[in-house]
Design an enzyme around this catalytic site. Structure first.
Site, PDB file in Angstrom:
ATOM      1  N   ARG A 157      48.858 -12.880  93.744  1.00  0.00           N
ATOM      2  CA  ARG A 157      49.729 -13.828  94.460  1.00  0.00           C
ATOM      3  C   ARG A 157      48.921 -14.991  95.028  1.00  0.00           C
ATOM      4  NH1 ARG A 157      52.806 -12.513  91.413  1.00  0.00           N
ATOM      5  NH2 ARG A 157      54.292 -10.854  91.672  1.00  0.00           N
ATOM      6  N   GLU A 195      48.263 -17.109  92.128  1.00  0.00           N
ATOM      7  CA  GLU A 195      49.503 -17.818  91.815  1.00  0.00           C
ATOM      8  C   GLU A 195      49.718 -18.986  92.785  1.00  0.00           C
ATOM      9  OE1 GLU A 195      54.025 -16.479  90.880  1.00  0.00           O
ATOM     10  OE2 GLU A 195      53.146 -15.674  92.724  1.00  0.00           O
ATOM     11  N   SER A 245      34.546 -26.243 102.971  1.00  0.00           N
ATOM     12  CA  SER A 245      33.511 -25.217 102.873  1.00  0.00           C
ATOM     13  C   SER A 245      34.084 -23.807 102.963  1.00  0.00           C
ATOM     14  CB  SER A 245      32.486 -25.404 103.990  1.00  0.00           C
ATOM     15  OG  SER A 245      31.537 -24.370 103.968  1.00  0.00           O
TER      16      SER A 245
END
Length: 158
Positions: A98, A101, A124
């Site tokens: 997820r 995604e 960073s």
């Protein structure tokens, strides 16, 4: 003099991760309960125990004591690991997928907004803080609030 040591592969830290998770499970400890006595964040200590960061010596001793790990583990927890916990390819674990995604859908949006707000550069992952909170969803259930707080580093022409 204490020298900082590093690894050239992930095997030793992966084995330590397995041992730490087994000990955490046997002792029925939460990541928060392990992290609190170190004075470090839950996210950082969890990442360290999952092989992604070294711990300072005092934190390594504290964590090893809580988990019943030996002196070799204390030393290993202080070494700079070979970072990266996701093997090549698309992640198969549903939770990790997820996040993959989310970056597939919002990655270019995040990039565009970061560059518009800050200019050309990066956020960073070294000078970085991570927080995960559970909050009530006004529509019922719960929501996850994940804060990624990284220092902006501008690209410098040379």
């Amino acid at each position: 003099m204490n020298h900082l040591h590093s690894h050239a592969d992930q095997n030793a830290r992966q084995q330590l991760t397995v041992a730490a998770i087994e000990a955490k499970t046997r002792r029925d400890l939460s990541w928060k309960e392990i992290a609190e006595p170190t004075g470090l964040s839950v996210a950082f200590v969890t990442a360290a125990l999952l092989g992604q960061h070294p711990l300072p010596a005092d934190a390594a001793r504290t964590v090893a004591g809580l988990l019943g790990l030996d002196d070799d583990a204390v030393l290993l927890l202080q070494t700079v690991p070979m970072r990266g916990s996701i093997a090549g390819g698309i992640p198969t674990d549903p939770t990790i997928y997820r996040f993959y995604e989310m970056l597939q859908v919002y990655g270019t949006t995040l990039k565009a907004l970061v560059h518009e707000e800050f200019g050309d550069g990066i956020i960073s992952a070294i000078n970085f803080k991570l927080d995960v909170k559970k909050v009530a969803d006004p529509e019922g259930g719960e929501r996850a609030v994940i804060t990624l707080d990284g220092k902006y580093l501008p690209t410098k022409p040379f």
